[in-house]
Enzyme design. Structure first.
Site, short mmCIF file in Angstrom:
data_model
loop_
_atom_site.label_atom_id
_atom_site.label_comp_id
_atom_site.label_asym_id
_atom_site.label_seq_id
_atom_site.Cartn_x
_atom_site.Cartn_y
_atom_site.Cartn_z
N GLY A 14 6.76 3.20 -1.48
CA GLY A 14 5.79 2.25 -2.02
C GLY A 14 5.36 2.63 -3.42
N GLY A 17 6.02 6.35 -3.89
CA GLY A 17 7.42 6.59 -3.56
C GLY A 17 8.38 6.09 -4.62
CE LYS A 60 6.63 -2.06 -0.06
NZ LYS A 60 5.29 -1.43 -0.07
CB ILE A 84 8.46 8.55 9.51
CG1 ILE A 84 8.79 10.04 9.41
CG2 ILE A 84 6.98 8.35 9.81
CD1 ILE A 84 10.20 10.34 8.98
CG ASP A 105 0.60 3.10 3.40
OD1 ASP A 105 1.04 3.56 4.48
OD2 ASP A 105 0.79 1.91 3.05
CB CYS A 161 -24.21 -6.11 19.74
SG CYS A 161 -24.74 -4.49 19.16
#
Length: 740
Positions: A14, A17, A60, A84, A105, A161
């Site tokens: 990312g 990376g 990616k 991974i 991340d 709540c």
């Protein structure tokens, strides 16, 4: 060092990376494997420069490999579009690498890689960034602390709540709107209910239930109502922002000390063009994502987004997944959140702000990722060069510390009580044994909190009874049983292991029927350690603030070079013109004086300076006589151990002396006073050691040997020093603050 001989594993392709892969290839590494599960999104393109618009939707890891190969086509890069956490990436897989570089991340994946690297005894460079903050550190078995040595503060959550009944902040309404999206279009989760909670502890009188019993309000589940009405926006609006609000109002106990909510009617709201409560009353921003919607606009966006999502729900799949980059999903959450804010008189937000909060987004900065990636490579080179003693934890700060944004800290030794890397890992957990089930223990504690993947659990009582097995179907019958039904009691012990992670852990159970803030469980060491960390960080911030204040007020205590500059351009031109007018006369005077010298020995004693290109040296031990010797313009005076004055310059000037030991420089008088006198005489008690004064009507330069300097000139007043002192910036402190 032959970098091509090392094999590297990069986990994550990312923001960090992408920069890391590029740096590794350009540094000379050629054997790299990269793993990433994500696909490229449009929002990635502003900082992940290996990707382009045509790559949106593609893996990616695969695209990152293709892009970096352009830098070195002969490199051997293997890319996996995979998690991974997959079992094939086990301890044996990790052992083949020289080093592992994390660019992840999320906490779960980081913790998992940490354990596998410890088990395989492979060094790991951990990294992370958040906005302008960044951190890089080495994790090495038995040498440094591991990722789990210090517990990480949990992600901030809110009581159910509060979300369902009594929101008081915009984030409460945004969380409610995200839950509503899942209830209507996504996978239903009982823990994400959006209807009013009739079991609210504050609702002591059960007024809400009484209202239903009297048929004042008809209660229907959100999903059921949506299906029955075929996702009619008007009916959904009236249920969510009118009927459910009236039900909340019937719970009068909730509103004794709070402002009660105000129900909305569709027919009125759709025509209401007024602006709701907002922080900035100026709504002139032309960017649509930053504009605050009127009540009418909220209704229209709500209606349009529901219609679009309903069509997709029928055409694409049975459920839709929340995605901050999905325009319809984002419009739905933004409009629903703002409408709920209006009901509860809470400040509304723009779509852009809601997107940031709903996606838990900390703005990603491309330059931060680039710096962090560069630091990873530098630390990796130290490890591969077997220079572990030179490795540091490096912090990238958002504000300078002593004028430094990058601060180094020493590596920390392993935590002897760490539940991962200690010799005998152990942790204590508190919950109600009579109600906390085996399934809850496996899901919420072992997997979510302790990041196990395939846990096995047996009771440590000598019987070897297994209550949780990683083998599918073997212990499913235990899932709904409370742990107390297995004979467990206060301070009972469990043996847990994860074969996949090569990880074993002992858990001590403490029974408690009343936990603080209605918690289901508490990991006891976490709470105590996190409080200690927060206290230490606060103390370190106070120390650093005091240090910075001291440095700002501290006078200069070391010798510096003082550069003499002219007061103005006009003054400089005047000096140059004076030199040109007197040049011929001075040369003639030199020739006349030299003829009067009677002996070479006398000439040597009288000549105290020598000219060599750009510098003249005038010694205090000799008579400073240099009639008409050309020197240079911007003077640098430097005092050395032998009481010499270094005069350097770039343009020709004249320096003359007279018998009273005065030096004339550009028609200005420089008096030399020394403890030994110019000619080596005795020292006067009233004089300081080694004082040199340069005086004129406009410029004063004084250098004192008491380690203080004063500079006064027109040019310094117009520049950086007007009070006669300078601030020096010290070296970076080792007391760096860990960035979570």
């Amino acid at each position: 060092m032959d970098l091509s001989s090392y094999k590297l594993l990069v986990v994550g392709a990312g923001g960090i990376g992408c920069e890391l892969l590029k740096n590794l290839i350009l540094t000379g590494f050629t054997q790299i494997e990269v793993i990433d599960l994500d696909t490229i999104e449009l929002s990635n393109l502003n900082r992940q420069f290996l990707f382009q618009k045509c790559h949106v939707g593609k893996p990616k890891a695969i695209i990152a490999r293709e892009s970096v190969l352009k830098y070195n086509p002969s490199a051997n890069i293997t890319a996996y579009h995979d998690s991974i956490m997959n079992q094939k990436y086990n301890v044996e897989y990790f052992k083949q690498f020289s080093i592992v570089l994390n660019a992840l991340d999320n906490k779960a994946a980081r913790s998992h890689v940490n354990r596998l690297c410890l088990a395989a005894d492979v060094p790991l460079i951990e990294s992370g960034s958040a906005g302008y903050l960044g951190q890089v550190t080495l994790i090495k078995k038995n040498m440094t602390e591991c990722y789990d040595c210090l517990p990480k503060p949990p992600q901030k959550t809110f009581p159910g709540c509060t979300i369902r009944n009594t929101p008081s902040e915009p984030i409460h309404c945004i969380v409610w709107a995200k839950h509503l999206f899942n209830q209507l279009f996504g996978a239903e989760d009982p823990d994400e209910a959006v209807s009013p909670d009739g079991e609210d502890p504050e609702n002591m009188a059960n007024a809400g239930q009484n209202a239903i019993d009297k048929n004042e309000v008809v209660r229907v589940s959100t999903r059921q109502w949506a299906k029955e009405t075929k996702y009619n926006p008007t009916k959904l609006f009236n249920k969510l922002f009118n009927d459910d609000v009236k039900y909340l109002l019937s719970m009068s106990k909730l509103w004794e000390k709070r402002k009660p909510p105000s129900p909305l009617e569709w027919s009125e709201s759709i025509q209401n063009d007024t602006l709701p409560i907002k922080e900035d009353q100026n709504n002139s921003n032309q960017m649509s994502s930053l504009k605050i919607w009127t009540i009418s606009e909220c209704c229209k966006v709500f209606e349009e987004s529901i219609n679009n999502l309903f069509k997709r729900l029928n055409g694409e799949s049975e459920i839709l997944c929340w995605d901050k980059d999905d325009e319809d999903a984002m419009n739905f959450v933004a409009s629903a959140a703002n409408l709920r804010c209006i009901v509860f008189s809470i400040i509304v937000k723009s779509k852009f702000e809601i997107k940031s909060l709903a996606g838990n987004i900390i703005p990603a900065i491309a330059t931060t990722n680039a710096i962090v990636a560069g630091l990873i490579v530098l630390e990796a080179l130290k490890v591969l060069s077997n220079k572990l003693n030179e490795c540091k934890t490096v912090y990238l700060r958002d504000k300078p510390l002593q004028n430094k944004l990058i601060v180094h800290g020493e590596l920390v030794k392993p935590n002897l009580k760490c539940y991962v890397c200690a010799a005998k890992p152990e942790i204590s957990v508190r919950f109600n044994l009579n109600t906390f089930t085996v399934k809850q223990f496996e899901t919420k504690i072992l997997k979510q909190e302790l990041n196990m993947v395939q846990p096995d659990v047996e009771i440590d009582d000598g019987t070897g009874r297994i209550i949780i097995s990683s083998e599918e179907g073997e212990t499913e019958g235990n899932n709904d049983k409370p742990l107390g039904s297995f004979g467990l009691c206060d301070q009972s012990r469990l043996k847990c292991d994860d074969f996949f992670q090569n990880y074993e852990l002992n858990i001590v159970i403490y029974h408690s029927e009343n936990l603080e803030n209605s918690k289901e469980y508490e990991i006891m060491s976490d709470t105590q350690t996190i409080k200690e960390i927060q206290t230490n960080v606060e103390n370190e911030n106070i120390k650093l603030k005091k240090l910075e204040d001291e440095l700002k007020s501290k006078p200069i205590e070391e010798d510096i070079l003082i550069e003499k500059v002219t007061s103005s351009e006009e003054k400089k031109r005047t000096h140059e013109k004076a030199f040109e007018d007197d040049d011929e006369a001075q040369k003639k005077e030199e020739e006349s004086n030299s003829k009067k010298l009677k002996a070479a020995e006398e000439q040597e004693e009288l000549s105290s300076t020598s000219v060599n290109n750009a510098s003249d040296v005038i010694s205090d031990e000799e008579e400073p006589k240099s009639n008409g010797v050309p020197v240079e313009n911007d003077v640098i005076l430097e005092e050395d151990e032998e009481d010499e004055i270094l005069i350097e310059d770039d343009s020709k000037q004249t320096c003359q002396t007279n018998e009273s030991n005065d030096i004339f420089y550009n028609h200005k008088k420089l008096s030399i006073r020394n403890g030994n006198g110019v000619n080596g005489g005795g020292k006067s008690d009233s004089q300081d050691d080694d004082i040199i004064e340069c005086s004129s009507e406009e410029d004063v330069i004084e250098i004192n040997d008491d380690e203080s300097q004063t500079v006064n000139s027109d040019s310094y007043q117009n520049g950086t020093n007007t009070n006669g002192s300078s601030n020096l910036n010290g070296e970076g402190s080792d007391d760096a603050i860990t960035l979570e």
